[in-house]
Design a protein around this motif. Structure first.
Motif, PDB file in Angstrom:
ATOM      1  N   GLY A 430       0.740  -1.133   0.070  1.00 44.56           N
ATOM      2  CA  GLY A 430      -0.061   0.091   0.007  1.00 44.56           C
ATOM      3  C   GLY A 430       0.920   1.341   0.022  1.00 44.56           C
ATOM      4  N   ALA A 431       0.436   2.082  -0.553  1.00 45.61           N
ATOM      5  CA  ALA A 431       1.117   3.558  -0.617  1.00 45.61           C
ATOM      6  C   ALA A 431       0.115   4.805  -0.156  1.00 45.61           C
ATOM      7  N   LEU A 432       0.660   5.600   0.637  1.00 43.50           N
ATOM      8  CA  LEU A 432       0.056   6.858   0.934  1.00 43.50           C
ATOM      9  C   LEU A 432       0.630   7.890   0.454  1.00 43.50           C
ATOM     10  N   MET A 433       0.161   8.887  -0.473  1.00 46.29           N
ATOM     11  CA  MET A 433       0.722  10.083  -0.803  1.00 46.29           C
ATOM     12  C   MET A 433       0.202  11.393  -0.429  1.00 46.29           C
ATOM     13  N   ALA A 434       0.966  12.225   0.222  1.00 45.62           N
ATOM     14  CA  ALA A 434       0.388  13.597   0.695  1.00 45.62           C
ATOM     15  C   ALA A 434       1.042  14.542  -0.006  1.00 45.62           C
ATOM     16  N   PRO A 435       0.468  15.807  -0.202  1.00 46.57           N
ATOM     17  CA  PRO A 435       1.043  17.051  -1.041  1.00 46.57           C
ATOM     18  C   PRO A 435       2.210  17.695  -0.399  1.00 46.57           C
ATOM     19  N   THR A 436       2.389  17.480   0.823  1.00 48.28           N
ATOM     20  CA  THR A 436       3.436  18.257   1.451  1.00 48.28           C
ATOM     21  C   THR A 436       4.194  17.359   2.302  1.00 48.28           C
ATOM     22  N   GLU A 437       5.524  17.639   2.575  1.00 50.26           N
ATOM     23  CA  GLU A 437       6.349  16.980   3.678  1.00 50.26           C
ATOM     24  C   GLU A 437       5.575  16.900   5.015  1.00 50.26           C
ATOM     25  N   VAL A 438       5.309  18.086   5.364  1.00 49.67           N
ATOM     26  CA  VAL A 438       4.539  18.090   6.730  1.00 49.67           C
ATOM     27  C   VAL A 438       3.679  17.326   6.957  1.00 49.67           C
ATOM     28  N   LEU A 439       2.687  17.123   6.074  1.00 47.40           N
ATOM     29  CA  LEU A 439       1.613  16.399   6.229  1.00 47.40           C
ATOM     30  C   LEU A 439       1.943  14.743   5.862  1.00 47.40           C
ATOM     31  N   ALA A 440       2.814  14.424   5.090  1.00 50.41           N
ATOM     32  CA  ALA A 440       3.429  13.154   4.987  1.00 50.41           C
ATOM     33  C   ALA A 440       4.081  12.615   6.208  1.00 50.41           C
ATOM     34  N   GLU A 441       4.609  13.489   6.923  1.00 51.47           N
ATOM     35  CA  GLU A 441       5.323  13.190   8.132  1.00 51.47           C
ATOM     36  C   GLU A 441       4.557  12.814   9.229  1.00 51.47           C
ATOM     37  N   GLN A 442       3.398  13.638   9.231  1.00 51.64           N
ATOM     38  CA  GLN A 442       2.416  13.457  10.397  1.00 51.64           C
ATOM     39  C   GLN A 442       1.714  12.098  10.195  1.00 51.64           C
ATOM     40  N   HIS A 443       1.375  11.927   8.632  1.00 50.11           N
ATOM     41  CA  HIS A 443       0.924  10.527   8.478  1.00 50.11           C
ATOM     42  C   HIS A 443       1.824   9.323   8.999  1.00 50.11           C
ATOM     43  N   TYR A 444       3.118   9.490   8.705  1.00 51.16           N
ATOM     44  CA  TYR A 444       4.016   8.419   9.000  1.00 51.16           C
ATOM     45  C   TYR A 444       3.964   8.311  10.414  1.00 51.16           C
ATOM     46  N   ARG A 445       4.160   9.216  11.181  1.00 49.98           N
ATOM     47  CA  ARG A 445       4.029   9.073  12.535  1.00 49.98           C
ATOM     48  C   ARG A 445       2.789   8.417  12.946  1.00 49.98           C
ATOM     49  N   LYS A 446       1.690   8.518  12.643  1.00 57.67           N
ATOM     50  CA  LYS A 446       0.473   7.933  13.056  1.00 57.67           C
ATOM     51  C   LYS A 446       0.567   6.527  12.705  1.00 57.67           C
ATOM     52  N   LEU A 447       0.985   6.337  11.158  1.00 56.27           N
ATOM     53  CA  LEU A 447       1.154   4.793  10.783  1.00 56.27           C
ATOM     54  C   LEU A 447       2.146   4.016  11.559  1.00 56.27           C
ATOM     55  N   PHE A 448       3.319   4.666  11.574  1.00 59.97           N
ATOM     56  CA  PHE A 448       4.209   4.030  12.607  1.00 59.97           C
ATOM     57  C   PHE A 448       3.607   3.451  13.982  1.00 59.97           C
ATOM     58  N   GLU A 449       3.260   4.544  14.702  1.00 60.11           N
ATOM     59  CA  GLU A 449       2.660   4.229  15.844  1.00 60.11           C
ATOM     60  C   GLU A 449       1.707   3.008  15.928  1.00 60.11           C
ATOM     61  N   TRP A 450       0.892   3.010  14.787  1.00 60.11           N
ATOM     62  CA  TRP A 450      -0.246   1.966  14.886  1.00 60.11           C
ATOM     63  C   TRP A 450       0.107   0.883  14.066  1.00 60.11           C
ATOM     64  N   LEU A 451       1.176   0.583  13.200  1.00 55.48           N
ATOM     65  CA  LEU A 451       1.323  -0.466  12.606  1.00 55.48           C
ATOM     66  C   LEU A 451       2.650  -1.244  13.121  1.00 55.48           C
ATOM     67  N   THR A 452       3.536  -0.719  13.830  1.00 55.23           N
ATOM     68  CA  THR A 452       4.848  -1.215  14.273  1.00 55.23           C
ATOM     69  C   THR A 452       4.429  -2.437  15.348  1.00 55.23           C
ATOM     70  N   PRO A 453       3.439  -2.072  16.152  1.00 54.33           N
ATOM     71  CA  PRO A 453       2.950  -3.463  17.128  1.00 54.33           C
ATOM     72  C   PRO A 453       2.441  -4.492  16.252  1.00 54.33           C
ATOM     73  N   LEU A 454       1.874  -4.116  15.121  1.00 56.50           N
ATOM     74  CA  LEU A 454       1.262  -5.331  14.236  1.00 56.50           C
ATOM     75  C   LEU A 454       2.497  -6.206  13.408  1.00 56.50           C
ATOM     76  N   HIS A 455       3.783  -5.656  13.411  1.00 58.61           N
ATOM     77  CA  HIS A 455       4.960  -5.976  12.972  1.00 58.61           C
ATOM     78  C   HIS A 455       4.545  -5.812  11.338  1.00 58.61           C
ATOM     79  N   VAL A 456       4.031  -4.690  10.982  1.00 61.93           N
ATOM     80  CA  VAL A 456       3.872  -4.262   9.413  1.00 61.93           C
ATOM     81  C   VAL A 456       5.306  -3.003   9.431  1.00 61.93           C
ATOM     82  N   PRO A 457       6.108  -3.087   8.809  1.00 61.00           N
ATOM     83  CA  PRO A 457       7.093  -2.177   8.518  1.00 61.00           C
ATOM     84  C   PRO A 457       6.497  -1.013   7.565  1.00 61.00           C
TER      85      PRO A 457
END
Length: 804
Positions: A430-457
């Motif tokens: 899956g790929a998630l594309m955002a228009p700015t680095e600020v928004l992309a980084e915010q999404h990344y932090r959220k996904l990292f927090e939620w997916l890491t415990p599920l062992h999804v890189p």
């Protein structure tokens, strides 16, 4: 040649409409696009006699920023003529069209050259407006009409009316102004049985100052001559008069007025320098008889059901209507056509998408179940409904193409994560594309927090990622080791290769062009697509922009969210705003101060973010930590500032609208917006959404800086009284129009000649319904070859802006 001729001409037309401002598109500025397109054209395929001109023109666009407005205008006009001439030369050898096609082309395509009908001189003038063919001129609709059809006695005149008078000349004077030797004044006293009126016309130019011309006017309007005069009734110190009246001499009482401007409904056309209204009106009158009797592409039953007049009648009456009723009928027919062809194209495209084959994804599985178990909150009813719609789409063997709308803070990201997990547990990426680095980084932090415990890189790819890290990400992506990638435009670069891309999520989708979104989709084999926006889109805009998509709405905020107190303040209330900020910061909370500009502007009396930041830090809040954030800062500086604010190292953030999306700081409780009258309601609602993200009461202060602010205050009251983003967007659409609601850089809005998404909503709904019925009965339009041909020709023009 491989040139996209319609798109080039459209770009030139838009630049002309916007006043030669070097318009910024989604990807390129106007001059960059023209320079690149002309430079890349294969010269060997050009006629030899124009190759030098072509290269000179291409080179001129590289210097476009250095040209004066008049030089830019000249370059654009000559380019339009060059493109037209070359295109004509290249297509002359094309096979002769069948009679049906020829009829279509006369109305909708190349058509007969204007110079063959109106003469070379008039054709050269019309070329300045980009009009070269009969079809161009017929579809060059008036922007307005003035009704001079009502004939009234002089005694019954009332200021503000547009009327026609018929009377006898009592006295006529024509003379050169004593104050300006190049200004000639024609003054006529006109009388009828009810009274008299003084009419004045002004003529600027040396030829009008000649004695011979002035004597000719005196003979033309000699005493006792019967004259018809049309114009706007205006009150002056000498009494009522007609402003710049149109005049015509009549042979006898009751004689028919043979004029294109007097005693009738007069069309008002968009003009440019060197083209007078009379030139266009006479040319239109000359070509309109050619329209008579052309076949109507719309089925007769459809026209009867929706009470539409024939096309040839509508085209004649939109220019020269016999009365207001016929003008309304003509407008409705042509507006219906604009909406109908657009909707027909969108629905055909949706049907084609639904015939494609994609990979079905598993809506049920361990990853999604584990994710639900780990979530510290319950999904709202709206989120559950939307998740069910998306998972049902993903389970089907056709590619999902769904738009997810949700107000600020409604929880779209968690819905997107569930969709991404469906792809991962099905063995896809899956790929998630955002228009700015600020928004992309915010999404990344959220996904990292939620997916890491599920062992999804999950990894982040932006332009700031260093070479070594980037190489590592790309290697893992290509081998399939990396199941989820978050990023900006960097995701669509050539070196980015997925092993099995199954789902594409695009956030703030209106900030990407369709071509950019398509590049990401092309990284897989017909992947499912979920596009998201936090900018609520009214139904009319959604039907126009996204008529080929399924639409889901999260119309419910998570429980516990407290409404944001929104207050409108005048210039004298700034101290109260500063006091509120001081109180909130003293209690350990944070605040935003939003300004519209980065640096001082000589043209606009607006506060500068840079100068205001210095003033606020030194004079107003010397005991607080005040940061600065604006779009011209380097990415590393922006990241550092946002991080510092998020971690509580800054108390107040002075910023431009760069914080509109992507900055999530629950501890921020105050937003002060300077010059609030300069923002649209939808944008203000987006900005307001940066506060109110925690449990504390939050405040949004809208500071008006203009002295005369009654109208602005009335508009902003909508925001103060409602927290509903969809209602606010609908009101914004009505108050400012679709172009401003979407933003000046939004290129997805079709360019309608007559239709208004604000005033013609009923017609849009009717056209959508008619198009749906027709597609259901005959998806390929095989029984309607004329309609099919016109749709094909219109598709490029109507959908072109949506494909940029």
């Amino acid at each position: 040649m491989s040139l996209d001729w319609p798109r080039l001409q459209r770009a030139l037309a838009i630049e002309t409409e916007r006043g030669f401002c070097n318009l910024q598109g989604n990807t390129y500025r106007f001059n960059e696009y023209l320079h690149q397109a002309l430079t890349q054209a294969p010269l060997q395929q050009l006629p030899p006699q124009v190759r030098d001109r072509w290269q000179e023109t291409a080179a001129a666009y590289a210097r476009y920023d250095d040209l004066s407005p008049s030089q830019r205008q000249h370059l654009v006009v000559t380019t339009r003529q060059l493109l037209h001439d070359v295109h004509q030369q290249l297509t002359r050898s094309a096979p002769r069209p069948r009679p049906l096609d020829q009829g279509l082309k006369t109305l909708h395509g190349i058509g007969e050259q204007l110079r063959c009908v109106v003469g070379d001189r008039t054709a050269a003038q019309l070329a300045k407006l980009g009009l070269y063919t009969v079809a161009d001129l017929i579809y060059y609709f008036p922007r307005d009409h003035i009704d001079y059809a009502r004939q009234v006695p002089i005694r019954q005149l009332q200021a503000g009316e547009t009327v026609t008078l018929v009377g006898q000349v009592r006295r006529c004077k024509c003379f050169t102004s004593p104050r300006n030797a190049k200004l000639t004044i024609l003054e006529i006293i006109l009388q009828d049985r009810t009274g008299q009126i003084r009419l004045t016309r002004f003529y600027a130019g040396a030829r009008y100052a000649q004695r011979g011309w002035q004597e000719q006017q005196k003979r033309l309007y000699a005493p006792q001559t019967l004259v018809a005069a049309s114009g706007l009734v205006k009150q002056t110190k000498y009494g009522l008069t007609l402003e710049e009246p149109e005049l015509e001499v009549l042979e006898h009482p009751g004689a028919e007025i043979d004029s294109l401007t007097i005693g009738r409904i007069v069309p008002i056309y968009p003009l440019t320098e060197g083209v007078s209204p009379d030139v266009i009106r006479r040319a239109v009158a000359r070509v309109l008889p050619l329209v008579q009797g052309y076949p109507d592409p719309l089925p007769q039953a459809l026209c009867q059901h929706h009470q539409l007049i024939p096309l040839d009648t509508a085209l004649r009456y939109i220019h020269f209507p016999p009365d207001q009723t016929q003008l309304s009928l003509a407008r409705r027919r042509l507006i219906f056509d604009e909406f109908f062809y657009l909707q027909l194209g969108l629905l055909q495209r949706r049907r084609q998408q639904q015939q494609q084959v994609s990979v079905p994804l598993k809506p049920q599985g361990e990853l999604i179940e584990q994710f639900y178990q780990r979530l510290p909150f319950q999904l709202t009813g709206a989120q559950q409904r939307v998740v069910a719609e998306i998972l049902a789409d993903l389970e089907r063997p056709i590619p999902m193409n769904r738009l997810l709308q949700g107000d600020v803070g409604s929880g779209k990201t968690v819905v997107a994560v569930i969709a991404l997990l469906a792809a991962v547990q099905s063995g896809y990426q899956g790929a998630l594309m955002a228009p700015t680095e600020v928004l992309a980084e915010q999404h990344y932090r959220k996904l990292f927090e939620w997916l890491t415990p599920l062992h999804v890189p999950v990894e982040l790819l932006t332009g700031s990622v260093r070479t070594a890290k980037r190489r590592q990400i790309l290697d893992q992506l290509a081998t399939g080791e990396l199941p989820v990638l978050v990023g900006t435009h960097a995701l669509i670069q050539e070196g980015v290769r997925f092993q099995r891309l199954g789902l594409v999520v695009i956030d703030e989708q209106h900030r990407f062009g369709v071509a950019q979104r398509a590049k990401l989709q092309a990284k897989g084999v017909l992947p499912h697509v979920l596009t998201m926006t936090a900018t609520p889109i009214p139904r009319t805009l959604a039907l126009t922009l996204h008529g080929d998509l399924e639409v889901s709405q999260i119309d419910e905020l998570p429980p516990g969210r407290r409404p944001i107190q929104t207050t409108i303040l005048g210039r004298g209330d700034r101290c109260c705003a500063y006091d509120l900020i001081r109180r909130e910061v003293a209690q350990g909370r944070q605040a935003y101060i939003i300004l519209p500009l980065v640096e001082e502007s000589e043209k606009l009396d607006l506060k500068s973010a840079i100068a205001e930041h210095q003033r606020l830090q030194t004079e107003i809040f010397p005991n607080f930590r005040v940061g600065l954030l604006h779009g011209r800062m380097a990415s590393s500086e922006k990241d550092a500032t946002i991080q510092a604010f998020a971690q509580g190292e800054l108390d107040i953030l002075v910023a431009t609208t760069v914080v509109e999306v992507g900055v999530d700081v629950p501890n921020a409780t105050v937003m002060l917006i300077e010059h609030a009258e300069r923002f649209g309601l939808s944008q203000l609602h987006q900005l307001r959404g940066r506060v109110g993200r925690g449990a504390q009461q939050s405040y949004c202060l809208l500071l008006l800086n203009s002295a005369r602010n009654d109208a602005a205050k009335q508009r902003l009251n909508v925001l103060a009284q409602s927290q509903d983003g969809f209602f606010i967007a609908e009101m914004d659409l009505r108050l400012r129009g679709p172009g401003e609601v979407l933003g000046t850089r939004q290129s997805g809005l079709p360019d309608f000649a007559l239709a208004s998404l604000v005033e013609d909503q009923d017609c849009l709904e009717a056209a959508r319904s008619a198009a749906s019925e027709l597609i259901a009965q005959d998806p390929e339009l095989r029984n309607y070859p004329l309609l099919q041909a016109v749709l094909q020709q219109r598709r490029d023009r109507l959908l072109e802006t949506m494909m940029n």
